[in-house]
Structure formats: C-alpha cells, structure tokens
Scaffold this motif. Structure first.
Motif, short mmCIF file in Angstrom:
data_model
loop_
_atom_site.label_atom_id
_atom_site.label_comp_id
_atom_site.label_asym_id
_atom_site.label_seq_id
_atom_site.Cartn_x
_atom_site.Cartn_y
_atom_site.Cartn_z
N GLY A 78 0.81 -1.21 0.00
CA GLY A 78 0.00 0.00 0.00
C GLY A 78 0.85 1.26 0.00
N SER A 79 0.20 2.37 -0.25
CA SER A 79 0.89 3.66 -0.30
C SER A 79 0.31 4.58 0.77
CB SER A 79 0.73 4.31 -1.67
OG SER A 79 1.26 5.61 -1.67
N PRO A 80 1.03 4.81 1.86
CA PRO A 80 0.53 5.74 2.88
C PRO A 80 0.23 7.12 2.32
CG PRO A 80 2.36 4.45 3.75
CD PRO A 80 2.29 4.16 2.27
N GLN A 81 1.00 7.53 1.31
CA GLN A 81 0.79 8.85 0.74
C GLN A 81 -0.54 8.97 -0.02
OE1 GLN A 81 3.62 7.00 0.28
NE2 GLN A 81 4.78 8.08 1.88
N ALA A 82 -1.14 7.83 -0.37
CA ALA A 82 -2.40 7.87 -1.10
C ALA A 82 -3.59 8.19 -0.20
CB ALA A 82 -2.63 6.53 -1.80
N ASP A 84 -5.52 10.56 2.34
CA ASP A 84 -5.64 11.94 2.83
C ASP A 84 -5.96 11.85 4.32
OD1 ASP A 84 -5.96 14.63 3.19
OD2 ASP A 84 -7.88 14.75 2.15
N ALA A 85 -4.92 11.79 5.13
CA ALA A 85 -5.08 11.46 6.54
C ALA A 85 -5.32 12.71 7.38
CB ALA A 85 -3.85 10.72 7.05
N PRO A 86 -6.35 12.70 8.23
CA PRO A 86 -6.53 13.78 9.21
C PRO A 86 -5.37 13.79 10.20
CG PRO A 86 -8.53 12.43 8.98
CD PRO A 86 -7.43 11.71 8.28
N PRO A 87 -5.21 14.85 10.97
CA PRO A 87 -4.08 14.95 11.90
C PRO A 87 -4.01 13.83 12.93
CG PRO A 87 -5.11 17.09 11.61
CD PRO A 87 -6.00 16.10 10.94
N ASN A 88 -5.15 13.23 13.27
CA ASN A 88 -5.17 12.19 14.30
C ASN A 88 -5.01 10.78 13.73
OD1 ASN A 88 -7.71 12.27 13.06
ND2 ASN A 88 -8.75 11.49 14.90
N VAL A 89 -4.61 10.68 12.47
CA VAL A 89 -4.46 9.38 11.80
C VAL A 89 -3.01 9.20 11.36
CG1 VAL A 89 -5.14 7.93 9.84
CG2 VAL A 89 -6.85 9.31 11.04
N SER A 90 -2.41 8.10 11.79
CA SER A 90 -1.07 7.70 11.35
C SER A 90 -1.22 6.54 10.38
CB SER A 90 -0.22 7.29 12.56
OG SER A 90 1.00 6.71 12.14
N VAL A 91 -0.67 6.67 9.19
CA VAL A 91 -0.81 5.65 8.15
C VAL A 91 0.52 4.91 8.02
CG1 VAL A 91 -1.47 5.14 5.78
CG2 VAL A 91 -2.49 7.10 6.96
N GLU A 92 0.47 3.59 8.16
CA GLU A 92 1.66 2.75 8.11
C GLU A 92 1.42 1.60 7.13
OE1 GLU A 92 4.24 3.65 9.83
OE2 GLU A 92 3.28 5.13 11.16
N ARG A 93 2.51 1.10 6.54
CA ARG A 93 2.38 -0.09 5.71
C ARG A 93 2.17 -1.33 6.59
NH1 ARG A 93 6.09 2.63 2.18
NH2 ARG A 93 5.17 2.82 0.08
N PHE A 94 2.97 -1.45 7.63
CA PHE A 94 2.90 -2.62 8.48
C PHE A 94 3.11 -2.22 9.93
CE2 PHE A 94 5.25 -5.76 10.96
CZ PHE A 94 4.40 -6.85 10.90
N VAL A 95 2.34 -2.81 10.82
CA VAL A 95 2.57 -2.65 12.26
C VAL A 95 2.49 -4.03 12.91
CG1 VAL A 95 1.66 -0.31 12.37
CG2 VAL A 95 0.12 -2.24 12.76
N SER A 96 3.13 -4.18 14.03
CA SER A 96 3.08 -5.43 14.78
C SER A 96 1.78 -5.51 15.57
CB SER A 96 4.28 -5.51 15.74
OG SER A 96 4.12 -6.61 16.62
N HIS A 97 0.88 -6.39 15.15
CA HIS A 97 -0.38 -6.54 15.88
C HIS A 97 -0.15 -6.98 17.32
CE1 HIS A 97 -3.24 -7.02 12.19
NE2 HIS A 97 -2.75 -5.81 12.32
N ALA A 98 0.84 -7.83 17.52
CA ALA A 98 1.10 -8.34 18.86
C ALA A 98 1.52 -7.22 19.81
CB ALA A 98 2.17 -9.43 18.82
#
Length: 216
Positions: A78-82, A84-98
């Motif tokens: 995915g493309s985080p830049q695609a 349009d994130a509000p200020p309270n949203v951090s967009v990541e490709r991958f995060v550790s669910h655990a």
C-alpha cells in the motif's frame, strides 16, 4: 483454535473436537501508536484484501470525525501517501499486531481470522467490515459474542453478508466505533473472550494429543 463463544451460531462440535489457544506471534518490533489521553484505534484490512483505497480512506475519514488516535495499516504494497489522513491518523504499511492491539481500545478490521484472534486474545472490541472468504462467517460469530459490531448486512442466503466497500460511508464506521468505545457491554464481552482464550490449553497440547493418537 477458537473459544466456545466464537463458534458460529448454530454450529455443533463433535466430542472428539480439541480446542487449543490461538497462536499469537510475539511482537516483532514496537508499533507506532501512542496513548495521548484519548482512545487508540487500529484499523487494518489484512494482507490480501487491503487493496481497497476508497474503504481505507473512509476509515481515515471516520477517525477524523472522532476524538481518537488511529493507526491505519495499508499493507506492504500500500501507499501511505495515497491516504488523505486527518491529523489524528497515522498511516503505516505494516505494524506489529502483537505489540499494538493490546494497547488499543478498539480495532477496525475485515474479519480475518488472525486479526480477530489477536483482538479477542487482548480483550479488544472490533468494528467488523467483512469483504470475502471466511470473513463474513467470522464476523457473524464475533458480533454474536457481543464483542463487536458487524457492518455487513444479511447475505442472500439469509445468514452471512459481506460489505460493498464502495457503499460503506465514513459515518457508518464512525458511529460503530463510537458505540464500541462508549458502551461498556462491548468491552465486557471482549474481556470474556480473552478469559476464555487464556483458559484454553496452549498450542503444544495439540502436539501431545496427536502423539497420543498415533501411539494408539
């Protein structure tokens, strides 16, 4: 690998059925997402069904309507830049669910088995957006346990429906997340799931059972 409360409604298990605790991977690395005195939410559409830019944007827009912090995963491709994130949203490709999910107040997801087991094991309520495969069935079961809200309607078979990602509005997602956060019954049901899972035998028990079966 599911607790009794996550059996699909109407499903019966044979007497030989063995339940074990779901195998939840250990944290690979600390995930982004800090608690800032307001609810922390994680949203993901998994690793296969995440090619839904309109739906990912709707989730981001929903978070923008709420006093929350959202960590939105868009997948390795995915493309985080695609977004349009509000200020309270951090967009990541991958995060550790655990690492991340146990710190969350709610999860927004597609109803994939792995994500749901991570949420259930951590006692976290879920906003369910099933798209395909086993997700409609998983979402019906999770919602029936009381620990989630299923945004899919009833399917043509009268039981398990999927969401049309092009028709789901951010207002519907925001309303569901607000209910999960404001109504204690969802958190209480999620904690019951976590307790059920903790009481199950560990995955190694399955190996012992197989060895005993072979020896006979």
């Amino acid at each position: 690998g599911v607790p009794p409360s996550l059996d699909p409604p109407g499903m019966s298990r044979p007497s030989s059925h063995l339940r074990i605790r779901p195998l939840i991977p250990e944290p690979r690395s600390p995930a982004r997402g800090e608690r800032r005195g307001r609810p922390l939410i994680h949203a993901t559409l998994g690793t296969v069904f995440n090619r839904q830019p309109a739906l990912l944007q709707a989730i981001a827009d929903a978070a923008g309507e709420l006093d929350v912090d959202l960590v939105l995963g868009v997948g390795a491709g995915g493309s985080p830049q695609a977004i349009d994130a509000p200020p309270n949203v951090s967009v990541e490709r991958f995060v550790s669910h655990a690492d991340l999910i146990p710190r969350c107040d709610a999860v927004i997801c597609h109803g994939g088995f792995g994500t749901l087991m991570a949420a259930a094991s951590s006692g976290v309520p879920v906003c369910l957006i099933p798209l395909s495969a086993d997700q409609p069935l998983n979402s019906v079961a999770y919602a029936a346990s009381g620990a989630g809200i299923n945004l899919a309607g009833i399917g043509d078979d009268g039981q398990w429906g999927a969401v049309d990602p092009d028709e789901l509005g951010s207002d519907q997602i925001a309303r569901a997340v607000s209910d999960l956060l404001e109504q204690e019954r969802y958190r209480a049901a999620a904690r019951r799931l976590a307790a059920e899972i903790e009481a199950l035998p560990p995955p190694a028990h399955a190996v012992q059972a197989l060895e005993a079966l072979v020896s006979r």
